[in-house]
Design a protein around this motif. Structure first.
Motif, PDB file in Angstrom:
ATOM      1  N   VAL A  81       0.894 -12.075   0.934  1.00  0.00           N
ATOM      2  CA  VAL A  81       0.645 -10.630   0.942  1.00  0.00           C
ATOM      3  C   VAL A  81      -0.210 -10.190  -0.254  1.00  0.00           C
ATOM      4  CG1 VAL A  81       2.776 -10.167   2.211  1.00  0.00           C
ATOM      5  CG2 VAL A  81       2.810 -10.102  -0.293  1.00  0.00           C
ATOM      6  N   LEU A  82      -0.188 -10.967  -1.332  1.00  0.00           N
ATOM      7  CA  LEU A  82      -1.019 -10.615  -2.490  1.00  0.00           C
ATOM      8  C   LEU A  82      -2.450 -11.108  -2.342  1.00  0.00           C
ATOM      9  CD1 LEU A  82       1.327 -11.338  -5.553  1.00  0.00           C
ATOM     10  CD2 LEU A  82       0.669  -9.114  -4.635  1.00  0.00           C
ATOM     11  N   ALA A  83      -2.647 -12.143  -1.528  1.00  0.00           N
ATOM     12  CA  ALA A  83      -3.961 -12.791  -1.438  1.00  0.00           C
ATOM     13  C   ALA A  83      -5.104 -11.827  -1.100  1.00  0.00           C
ATOM     14  CB  ALA A  83      -3.908 -13.941  -0.436  1.00  0.00           C
ATOM     15  N   PRO A  84      -5.006 -11.005  -0.043  1.00  0.00           N
ATOM     16  CA  PRO A  84      -6.159 -10.153   0.295  1.00  0.00           C
ATOM     17  C   PRO A  84      -6.553  -9.213  -0.843  1.00  0.00           C
ATOM     18  CG  PRO A  84      -4.556 -10.193   2.082  1.00  0.00           C
ATOM     19  CD  PRO A  84      -3.894 -10.836   0.909  1.00  0.00           C
ATOM     20  N   THR A  85      -5.566  -8.555  -1.443  1.00  0.00           N
ATOM     21  CA  THR A  85      -5.871  -7.595  -2.511  1.00  0.00           C
ATOM     22  C   THR A  85      -6.490  -8.281  -3.724  1.00  0.00           C
ATOM     23  OG1 THR A  85      -4.048  -6.168  -1.806  1.00  0.00           O
ATOM     24  CG2 THR A  85      -4.894  -5.845  -4.040  1.00  0.00           C
ATOM     25  N   LEU A  86      -5.868  -9.368  -4.168  1.00  0.00           N
ATOM     26  CA  LEU A  86      -6.371 -10.055  -5.356  1.00  0.00           C
ATOM     27  C   LEU A  86      -7.769 -10.619  -5.122  1.00  0.00           C
ATOM     28  CD1 LEU A  86      -3.254 -12.007  -6.704  1.00  0.00           C
ATOM     29  CD2 LEU A  86      -4.080  -9.745  -7.315  1.00  0.00           C
ATOM     30  N   ILE A  87      -7.990 -11.274  -4.017  1.00  0.00           N
ATOM     31  CA  ILE A  87      -9.285 -11.912  -3.758  1.00  0.00           C
ATOM     32  C   ILE A  87     -10.388 -10.871  -3.627  1.00  0.00           C
ATOM     33  CG2 ILE A  87     -10.594 -13.260  -2.068  1.00  0.00           C
ATOM     34  CD1 ILE A  87      -8.062 -14.903  -1.579  1.00  0.00           C
ATOM     35  N   SER A 126      -6.361   2.601 -12.904  1.00  0.00           N
ATOM     36  CA  SER A 126      -4.901   2.711 -12.985  1.00  0.00           C
ATOM     37  C   SER A 126      -4.347   3.570 -11.857  1.00  0.00           C
ATOM     38  CB  SER A 126      -4.510   3.305 -14.344  1.00  0.00           C
ATOM     39  OG  SER A 126      -4.938   2.477 -15.404  1.00  0.00           O
ATOM     40  N   ILE A 127      -5.093   4.609 -11.497  1.00  0.00           N
ATOM     41  CA  ILE A 127      -4.659   5.473 -10.387  1.00  0.00           C
ATOM     42  C   ILE A 127      -4.694   4.697  -9.074  1.00  0.00           C
ATOM     43  CG2 ILE A 127      -5.242   7.524  -9.037  1.00  0.00           C
ATOM     44  CD1 ILE A 127      -6.278   8.778 -11.646  1.00  0.00           C
ATOM     45  N   TYR A 128      -5.790   3.962  -8.856  1.00  0.00           N
ATOM     46  CA  TYR A 128      -5.879   3.147  -7.637  1.00  0.00           C
ATOM     47  C   TYR A 128      -4.775   2.101  -7.611  1.00  0.00           C
ATOM     48  CZ  TYR A 128     -10.557   5.157  -7.053  1.00  0.00           C
ATOM     49  OH  TYR A 128     -11.603   6.026  -6.890  1.00  0.00           O
ATOM     50  N   ALA A 129      -4.486   1.523  -8.789  1.00  0.00           N
ATOM     51  CA  ALA A 129      -3.406   0.536  -8.870  1.00  0.00           C
ATOM     52  C   ALA A 129      -2.070   1.167  -8.521  1.00  0.00           C
ATOM     53  CB  ALA A 129      -3.364  -0.070 -10.271  1.00  0.00           C
ATOM     54  N   GLY A 130      -1.866   2.402  -8.963  1.00  0.00           N
ATOM     55  CA  GLY A 130      -0.630   3.103  -8.633  1.00  0.00           C
ATOM     56  C   GLY A 130      -0.469   3.298  -7.134  1.00  0.00           C
ATOM     57  N   ILE A 131      -1.574   3.644  -6.467  1.00  0.00           N
ATOM     58  CA  ILE A 131      -1.525   3.823  -5.010  1.00  0.00           C
ATOM     59  C   ILE A 131      -1.191   2.497  -4.324  1.00  0.00           C
ATOM     60  CG2 ILE A 131      -2.907   4.405  -2.977  1.00  0.00           C
ATOM     61  CD1 ILE A 131      -4.508   6.327  -4.784  1.00  0.00           C
ATOM     62  N   ILE A 140      13.867  -3.454  -5.944  1.00  0.00           N
ATOM     63  CA  ILE A 140      12.906  -2.369  -5.779  1.00  0.00           C
ATOM     64  C   ILE A 140      13.532  -1.064  -6.249  1.00  0.00           C
ATOM     65  CG2 ILE A 140      11.559  -1.056  -4.115  1.00  0.00           C
ATOM     66  CD1 ILE A 140      11.459  -3.558  -2.382  1.00  0.00           C
ATOM     67  N   ASP A 141      12.879  -0.416  -7.206  1.00  0.00           N
ATOM     68  CA  ASP A 141      13.282   0.898  -7.694  1.00  0.00           C
ATOM     69  C   ASP A 141      12.050   1.795  -7.643  1.00  0.00           C
ATOM     70  OD1 ASP A 141      14.106   3.155  -9.004  1.00  0.00           O
ATOM     71  OD2 ASP A 141      15.205   2.090 -10.575  1.00  0.00           O
ATOM     72  N   PRO A 142      11.815   2.489  -6.518  1.00  0.00           N
ATOM     73  CA  PRO A 142      10.588   3.285  -6.357  1.00  0.00           C
ATOM     74  C   PRO A 142      10.390   4.303  -7.479  1.00  0.00           C
ATOM     75  CG  PRO A 142      11.740   3.081  -4.268  1.00  0.00           C
ATOM     76  CD  PRO A 142      12.663   2.536  -5.317  1.00  0.00           C
ATOM     77  N   ILE A 170       5.327  -1.565  -2.688  1.00  0.00           N
ATOM     78  CA  ILE A 170       6.764  -1.433  -2.944  1.00  0.00           C
ATOM     79  C   ILE A 170       7.498  -0.850  -1.743  1.00  0.00           C
ATOM     80  CG2 ILE A 170       8.434  -0.095  -4.284  1.00  0.00           C
ATOM     81  CD1 ILE A 170       6.753  -0.572  -6.734  1.00  0.00           C
ATOM     82  N   LEU A 171       6.901   0.156  -1.118  1.00  0.00           N
ATOM     83  CA  LEU A 171       7.583   0.834  -0.016  1.00  0.00           C
ATOM     84  C   LEU A 171       7.370   0.152   1.330  1.00  0.00           C
ATOM     85  CD1 LEU A 171       6.909   4.589  -0.936  1.00  0.00           C
ATOM     86  CD2 LEU A 171       8.914   3.179  -1.452  1.00  0.00           C
ATOM     87  N   GLY A 172       6.205  -0.484   1.518  1.00  0.00           N
ATOM     88  CA  GLY A 172       5.900  -0.988   2.850  1.00  0.00           C
ATOM     89  C   GLY A 172       5.853  -2.491   3.009  1.00  0.00           C
ATOM     90  N   ILE A 173       5.637  -3.237   1.910  1.00  0.00           N
ATOM     91  CA  ILE A 173       5.411  -4.678   2.044  1.00  0.00           C
ATOM     92  C   ILE A 173       6.489  -5.510   1.361  1.00  0.00           C
ATOM     93  CG2 ILE A 173       3.799  -6.566   1.525  1.00  0.00           C
ATOM     94  CD1 ILE A 173       1.511  -4.544   1.743  1.00  0.00           C
ATOM     95  N   MET A 174       6.779  -5.212   0.111  1.00  0.00           N
ATOM     96  CA  MET A 174       7.677  -6.055  -0.671  1.00  0.00           C
ATOM     97  C   MET A 174       9.092  -6.170  -0.096  1.00  0.00           C
ATOM     98  SD  MET A 174       5.639  -7.247  -2.851  1.00  0.00           S
ATOM     99  CE  MET A 174       6.744  -8.136  -3.935  1.00  0.00           C
ATOM    100  N   PRO A 175       9.659  -5.148   0.554  1.00  0.00           N
ATOM    101  CA  PRO A 175      11.013  -5.317   1.117  1.00  0.00           C
ATOM    102  C   PRO A 175      11.115  -6.452   2.138  1.00  0.00           C
ATOM    103  CG  PRO A 175      10.443  -2.992   0.994  1.00  0.00           C
ATOM    104  CD  PRO A 175       9.205  -3.756   0.672  1.00  0.00           C
ATOM    105  N   GLU A 176       9.978  -6.828   2.743  1.00  0.00           N
ATOM    106  CA  GLU A 176       9.995  -7.886   3.755  1.00  0.00           C
ATOM    107  C   GLU A 176       9.732  -9.270   3.173  1.00  0.00           C
ATOM    108  OE1 GLU A 176      10.915  -7.098   6.761  1.00  0.00           O
ATOM    109  OE2 GLU A 176      11.018  -4.985   6.157  1.00  0.00           O
TER     110      GLU A 176
END
Length: 688
Positions: A457-463, A430-435, A497-499, A441-447
């Motif tokens: 953008v989700l593919a690398p992490t999920l795979i 859960s901590i790693y997921a939070g990171i 987005i609501d950080p 949220i701050l660096g990828i999703m706004p784009e």
């Protein structure tokens, strides 16, 4: 530190990559359809895919069906209780906690994959209730429950379709391979027992490992009803086959004990045993296609071989040889029973011949620990009380995340002896997921503006993380990381987005499992040693119950449940040498419970003398007392053991008088087996 070494040593295979890509496709498909249908929480669709995936298509389908039923049950309960009790917080969380605890209790008792239905019905109710309260001004409880069912159904269908169509991996060949290995292991052990005459050979560990494998295959066989492989729909026949294999394990254990007894007295008989083994092996191999008429067949040299053995053996070994003869005769018959069932399964036939006494019941004969199930349920109740109380009285906006994850965490790993290390891994995930969530949220999703960009953008992490799923040391980290990550992103059609809100949700996803860990640690968690002690206590209780069971199908089902308990014992890693020895002896003791049943059968024969009947009744009372003593303190008082040995000696002396030869021999065999296998005392001649 060990986890980091495992991560560095992790080398995904081609099959791991294919599995991860299939999971990614199923997840994206479910998410896309959820967006198109404008469902309230599309994240539940992709999150469910992350939870139910498995390399085998049959296991995916079965888990999907169980999850759908469990979700529907939880949604119905949440819809019923939430509107009526929401204005009475204490009563509401009390009813919710009791419901979750009850579902978890039933789930822990079931010990089959269908237990997932009950567990899910419990914590789904908590999840829907928490989300309904958090969104009470915008979404009704019914809409929340309906949305949950629709999103889960969507995930279930997408996952099942993808894993059934794209490079499906069937469970049947894996089960067939494991069954073949188990049968081969029994053949090898039989050969060792009859050909390697070393007194220090201890086959109970090897046979105990087979009982553990049988328990594993028994659970896997449930999934065969949900796939299209070679063994589709063969769940019941496979389970019956496994039940019959446990009878072979019992026969092998008894035969090994008789050989040990014979070796302790004299070794001149051993050449005859080698000849016996050659004839039995040739006879079994010659029967390539078993017919029902072969189930009672014996090698043509069987009687001749044992006559030769009797001539080689000394007088003190004659009764032991008679017992060995009985054990091997039953072994051969059980081997042919297993071969016949296995041949029928491989031909696609589901029926079991009427001549075979079936051991498969509508409710499998498995060990169930009501005490530990109750403690697990109580831990879940306490976790829900604490988390809901903190949420209610603190007014924390993200408290709903803490409360629902406390309920989930208290349920998912409670079947383990000590779930705390695994739950700690859940917290770490859960901590790693939070990171990861903060980075996205701050660096990828706004784009991200289009769905294809989101998938990219989700593919690398999920795979990368899903490739770790098939590797048990890493599953405990990868699974909670992915589930928490997907839930924390809170993907929706109108994504904003609501950080701060996301950060609070991450804190809640960590706080919930921490509360569950504390509750489980103080209420449910026990050491492997404590678990072994509980299992051994149940073992001696079952030994006592066997005293009064007539030999037949009911007795064999009882023996099957005892051997299942032996399989569980052999999964425990303990340091105590005394406990290790007790675990090994439990299998030997179980192999002799047939003699307890025979003792009761002989005592009720009409041709037995009244005096002998009285002696047998007194011995049964002493055995009952001895097993009750062991049930309470595991070790047997020497005074009680001495009383049992004295009574056995008295009966043996009584048998020196003229009696029916068949009755006399059967009773002597049972008395010898009880002395040697249950009370671990040598024959009087060997002791002298």
């Amino acid at each position: 530190m060990l986890l980091y070494k495992q991560l560095l040593a992790f080398r995904p295979s081609k099959m791991d990559f294919i599995f991860a890509v299939k999971t990614f496709i199923a997840g994206m498909l479910a998410l896309y359809i959820a967006f198109c249908l404008d469902l309230t929480y599309p994240m539940w669709a992709i999150g469910t895919v992350m939870i139910i995936v498995n390399p085998y298509s049959g296991m995916v389908s079965s888990k999907a069906v169980y999850r759908l039923f469990g979700t529907a049950a939880g949604a119905i309960v949440a819809t019923i209780i939430t509107p009526h009790l929401i204005n009475t917080p204490f009563l509401f969380m009390s009813v919710l906690a009791v419901w979750v605890g009850f579902c978890l209790y039933i789930s822990l008792l079931d010990r089959t994959p269908r237990s997932y239905v009950f567990m899910l019905a419990g914590y789904t109710t908590a999840m829907i209730a928490c989300n309904s309260i958090n969104n009470i001004e915008t979404v009704s409880v019914f809409d929340m429950a309906l949305g949950r069912v629709l999103e889960i159904s969507l995930a279930v269908v997408c996952t099942a379709v993808v894993f059934s169509v794209i490079f499906p991996v069937h469970l049947g060949p894996a089960i067939q391979q494991r069954v073949d290995k188990t049968l081969n292991d029994t053949r090898q052990i039989f050969q060792k027992i009859l050909t390697e005459h070393h007194q220090d050979n201890n086959y109970s560990e090897l046979l105990g490992a087979i009982t553990r494998d049988i328990a594993d295959i028994h659970a896997l066989a449930v999934h065969l009803n949900y796939e299209k492989g070679e063994l589709q729909g063969m769940t019941k026949p496979i389970q019956e086959l496994l039940h019959q294999i446990t009878m072979i394990v019992s026969n092998l254990t008894a035969a090994a004990e008789r050989i040990r007894q014979l070796n302790a007295i004299d070794g001149h008989y051993q050449q005859g045993v080698l000849t016996l083994h050659q004839h039995i092996r040739a006879f079994i191999v010659s029967k390539t296609q078993i017919q029902e008429a072969d189930l009672t067949a014996l090698p043509p040299e069987f009687e001749q071989d044992f006559q030769y053995l009797k001539r080689l053996a000394c007088p003190e070994q004659q009764i032991i040889l008679a017992g060995l003869k009985m054990d091997i005769r039953h072994l051969i018959q059980n081997v042919f029973t297993v071969k016949l069932i296995w041949q029928l399964i491989q031909r696609g036939e589901k029926h079991i011949p009427e001549s075979i006494a079936t051991l498969t019941t509508s409710y499998p004969s498995l060990h169930r620990d009501h005490g530990m199930a109750l403690r697990g349920a109580l831990a879940a109740v306490v976790a829900i009380f604490v988390s809901f109380s903190l949420w209610i009285y603190s007014g924390w906006n993200a408290g709903y995340m803490m409360a629902q994850l406390a309920a989930v965490s208290a349920c998912i790993l409670t079947a383990m002896d000590n779930p705390v290390p695994a739950l700690k891994m859940f917290i770490r995930g859960s901590i790693y997921a939070g990171i990861l969530t903060i980075i996205y949220i701050l660096g990828i999703m706004p784009e991200v503006k289009e769905f294809w960009q989101l998938a990219l953008v989700l593919a690398p992490t999920l795979i990368i993380f899903v490739m770790m799923y098939p590797h048990p040391p890493l599953t405990g980290l990868a699974l909670p990381t992915m589930v928490s990550f997907i839930m924390s992103l809170n993907l929706q059609n109108r994504y904003s987005i609501d950080p701060l809100k996301s950060f609070e949700a991450c804190l809640g996803s960590v706080a919930g499992p921490i509360i569950a860990v504390m509750a489980v640690y103080f209420i449910r968690a026990i050491s492997p040693e404590e678990s072994v002690n509980r299992l051994l206590s149940k073992h001696y209780k079952a030994m006592r119950e066997a005293l009064y069971l007539p030999y037949g199908v009911e007795f064999r089902i009882h023996l099957r449940s005892m051997l299942d308990r032996i399989g569980l014992l052999n999964t425990k890693l303990v340091q105590s040498e005394a406990l290790k020895q007790a675990m090994n002896l439990a299998l030997i003791e179980t192999s002799a419970i047939v003699d307890l049943s025979r003792l009761d059968e002989l005592a009720h024969r009409a041709d037995i003398s009244q005096q002998l009947k009285i002696h047998i009744g007194e011995l049964q009372n002493l055995l009952d007392y001895a097993f009750r003593n062991q049930e309470k303190q595991l070790h047997l008082d020497e005074e009680i053991r001495a009383q049992v040995m004295m009574k056995i000696t008295e009966i043996e002396q009584q048998l020196q008088q003229p009696n029916d030869h068949d009755l006399q021999q059967r009773l002597q065999i049972s008395l010898n087996n009880i002395r040697s296998s249950i009370f671990h005392r040598p024959t009087m001649q060997a002791e002298a």
